[in-house]
Design a protein around this motif. Sequence first.
Motif, mmCIF file in Angstrom:
data_model
loop_
_atom_site.group_PDB
_atom_site.id
_atom_site.type_symbol
_atom_site.label_atom_id
_atom_site.label_comp_id
_atom_site.label_asym_id
_atom_site.label_seq_id
_atom_site.Cartn_x
_atom_site.Cartn_y
_atom_site.Cartn_z
ATOM 1 N N THR A 88 0.840 -1.184 0.000
ATOM 2 C CA THR A 88 0.000 0.000 0.000
ATOM 3 C C THR A 88 0.880 1.240 0.000
ATOM 4 N N LEU A 89 0.303 2.391 -0.252
ATOM 5 C CA LEU A 89 1.081 3.627 -0.240
ATOM 6 C C LEU A 89 1.603 3.913 1.156
ATOM 7 N N SER A 90 2.807 4.425 1.229
ATOM 8 C CA SER A 90 3.434 4.702 2.512
ATOM 9 C C SER A 90 2.822 5.930 3.175
ATOM 10 N N ARG A 91 2.674 5.850 4.479
ATOM 11 C CA ARG A 91 2.218 7.001 5.263
ATOM 12 C C ARG A 91 3.359 7.619 6.072
ATOM 13 N N SER A 92 4.580 7.176 5.794
ATOM 14 C CA SER A 92 5.715 7.737 6.513
ATOM 15 C C SER A 92 6.862 8.062 5.561
ATOM 16 N N GLY A 93 6.540 8.281 4.301
ATOM 17 C CA GLY A 93 7.559 8.607 3.306
ATOM 18 C C GLY A 93 7.489 10.072 2.906
ATOM 19 N N PRO A 94 7.513 10.340 1.596
ATOM 20 C CA PRO A 94 7.459 11.729 1.134
ATOM 21 C C PRO A 94 6.100 12.362 1.426
ATOM 22 N N ALA A 95 6.128 13.666 1.642
ATOM 23 C CA ALA A 95 4.904 14.425 1.919
ATOM 24 C C ALA A 95 4.925 15.715 1.114
ATOM 25 N N GLY A 96 3.763 16.288 0.921
ATOM 26 C CA GLY A 96 3.650 17.559 0.225
ATOM 27 C C GLY A 96 3.318 18.669 1.194
ATOM 28 N N ALA A 152 8.766 15.563 12.564
ATOM 29 C CA ALA A 152 8.429 14.945 13.854
ATOM 30 C C ALA A 152 7.455 13.789 13.681
ATOM 31 N N GLN A 153 6.707 13.774 12.573
ATOM 32 C CA GLN A 153 5.770 12.689 12.285
ATOM 33 C C GLN A 153 6.384 11.621 11.382
ATOM 34 N N GLY A 154 7.696 11.714 11.149
ATOM 35 C CA GLY A 154 8.364 10.726 10.313
ATOM 36 C C GLY A 154 8.183 10.944 8.828
ATOM 37 N N LEU A 155 7.816 12.145 8.421
ATOM 38 C CA LEU A 155 7.592 12.468 7.016
ATOM 39 C C LEU A 155 8.740 13.295 6.472
ATOM 40 N N THR A 156 8.970 13.180 5.167
ATOM 41 C CA THR A 156 9.980 13.983 4.481
ATOM 42 C C THR A 156 9.276 14.855 3.446
ATOM 43 N N VAL A 157 9.341 16.149 3.613
ATOM 44 C CA VAL A 157 8.673 17.047 2.671
ATOM 45 C C VAL A 157 9.419 16.999 1.334
ATOM 46 N N ALA A 158 8.722 16.538 0.297
ATOM 47 C CA ALA A 158 9.317 16.385 -1.026
ATOM 48 C C ALA A 158 9.282 17.676 -1.824
ATOM 49 N N GLY A 159 8.307 18.516 -1.531
ATOM 50 C CA GLY A 159 8.171 19.752 -2.282
ATOM 51 C C GLY A 159 7.200 20.692 -1.621
ATOM 52 N N VAL A 160 7.252 21.944 -2.067
ATOM 53 C CA VAL A 160 6.382 22.992 -1.552
ATOM 54 C C VAL A 160 5.681 23.649 -2.737
ATOM 55 N N THR A 161 4.370 23.764 -2.659
ATOM 56 C CA THR A 161 3.611 24.461 -3.692
ATOM 57 C C THR A 161 2.826 25.599 -3.059
ATOM 58 N N LEU A 162 2.962 26.764 -3.647
ATOM 59 C CA LEU A 162 2.247 27.949 -3.193
ATOM 60 C C LEU A 162 1.034 28.186 -4.071
ATOM 61 N N ALA A 163 -0.122 28.343 -3.455
ATOM 62 C CA ALA A 163 -1.348 28.681 -4.179
ATOM 63 C C ALA A 163 -1.405 30.196 -4.346
ATOM 64 N N ALA A 164 -1.466 30.654 -5.587
ATOM 65 C CA ALA A 164 -1.448 32.087 -5.865
ATOM 66 C C ALA A 164 -2.666 32.478 -6.689
ATOM 67 N N ILE A 392 -4.868 22.671 0.508
ATOM 68 C CA ILE A 392 -4.806 21.206 0.461
ATOM 69 C C ILE A 392 -4.420 20.746 -0.944
ATOM 70 N N GLY A 393 -5.013 21.377 -1.957
ATOM 71 C CA GLY A 393 -4.658 21.043 -3.334
ATOM 72 C C GLY A 393 -3.197 21.324 -3.638
ATOM 73 N N ALA A 394 -2.665 22.391 -3.037
ATOM 74 C CA ALA A 394 -1.249 22.716 -3.230
ATOM 75 C C ALA A 394 -0.361 21.599 -2.695
ATOM 76 N N ALA A 395 -0.707 21.075 -1.527
ATOM 77 C CA ALA A 395 0.065 19.953 -0.970
ATOM 78 C C ALA A 395 -0.103 18.699 -1.819
ATOM 79 N N LEU A 396 -1.308 18.457 -2.293
ATOM 80 C CA LEU A 396 -1.568 17.261 -3.096
ATOM 81 C C LEU A 396 -0.823 17.268 -4.427
ATOM 82 N N THR A 397 -0.616 18.451 -4.990
ATOM 83 C CA THR A 397 0.055 18.488 -6.288
ATOM 84 C C THR A 397 1.508 18.033 -6.172
ATOM 85 N N VAL A 398 2.114 18.233 -5.003
ATOM 86 C CA VAL A 398 3.469 17.702 -4.759
ATOM 87 C C VAL A 398 3.438 16.178 -4.803
ATOM 88 N N ILE A 399 2.443 15.608 -4.117
ATOM 89 C CA ILE A 399 2.302 14.150 -4.083
ATOM 90 C C ILE A 399 2.025 13.597 -5.475
#
Length: 415
Positions: A88-96, A152-164, A392-399
């Motif tokens: 299944t998809l990881s819940r402790s890997g990359p995050a957006g 702190a939650q065991g996640l690694t932020v893979a990217g940052v998206t700004l909603a403009a 939320i969509g900004a974070a999802l687009t990283v994923i």
Amino acid sequence: MTLPARRAGSGFLAPARQENVRAHNLGLILQQIAADTTPVSRIELARATGLARPTVSRLVDDLLAGGLIAEVGPDRSRSTGRPPIGLTLSRSGPAGLGLDIRTGSLAACIVDFAGTVRHLEFAARPHPVTSPEQTIDDLAAIAEGAISTAEAQGLTVAGVTLAAPGPVQDRSRARFAPAIGWRDFDAGSRLRAALGSHDVIVSVENEAGLAALAEWHASDKELRNFVCLFGDFELGAGIVLDGELLRGARGWSGELGHVTVEPDGVACSCGAKGCLQGYSGLAAILAAVPDDEQQAGAASHQTPAVTIGVLADRSPQVRSALDRAGTALGISLAALINLIDVDTVLLDGSYSLLATWLTEQIQTQIRDRVLTARWAPIEVRAAPIGPDAAVIGAALTVIDDVRRDPSTWITRTGS
């Protein structure tokens, strides 16, 4: 007849190299796992994709090493044979990480690789009226805190998206967002520099499109053809057709706020006259609210939409402004629906808080003006997520970017 040979670059795809085949197959396996609502086994992946079992095992090992998927215990409910281990998809890997600018606040959202919101926070804008550079620096400060929370939650932020608000070029340069003082401002480069100590990919996207992406995910991708009407600083439309966000040739689609509704109407900040923004934008509706009520709302930290909603049932002026806004929105949306043929309109952002007073006028205009409405009514309703949809969509687009090309993430992390 013999057709002439075509030179390279004239339309034919180049031969697939071995690394390209691997990248494609990694994406294929990951998408298959993401599409399943229950854990899927290696054997099931081989059957679904047509890949050989040894190939599937190697690809799965790569995805496991990259932290993109996780193994779950074997399904012991099976009556015979050795129960397979599920994937299944990881819940402790990359995050957006998504960022958003609002009228009186900044927002940050962390979404894990499975698409679950793990963190959502808001901070008062320390410099409400300021330069674009200062706004980015303020966003970087809230982003730093969100990244620490993710770690702190065991996640690694893979990217940052700004909603403009407004059109964005090359996922970096905000071309036109006068409500926040941005004109031809490379917000992506500034944010990238401000977050220089973090190894993250930074991008900027239009907020209406990001809101539509979030609402599409929230519907479990059942919404296939819809318009997401998003409003806060600017009025925009995220358009999804056949399950794909419509971006346009340069990524500038959805600027519904600058559709003309009255050729000789009020002047718009874009330089034209009679734009929908001037009749149905949040600022146009808020103008009907007396100054003292606006000040009282600001003092109590109400958003403009909440202030409008509080007065809507007891102020004829505010109710009239809402009726005007709904009518203008309905006329513009009807023209859009006649062109692109969607079945649903979601009122999102601040409009989701005003749906009670806008929906009837919008539906009336759509019913009267959309050619096919008599045979196939268009549903108009408040969006489920509402004001938080863009961040939320900004974070999802990283994923989504990592899911489309997992090989890049695996290479980047040295897995």
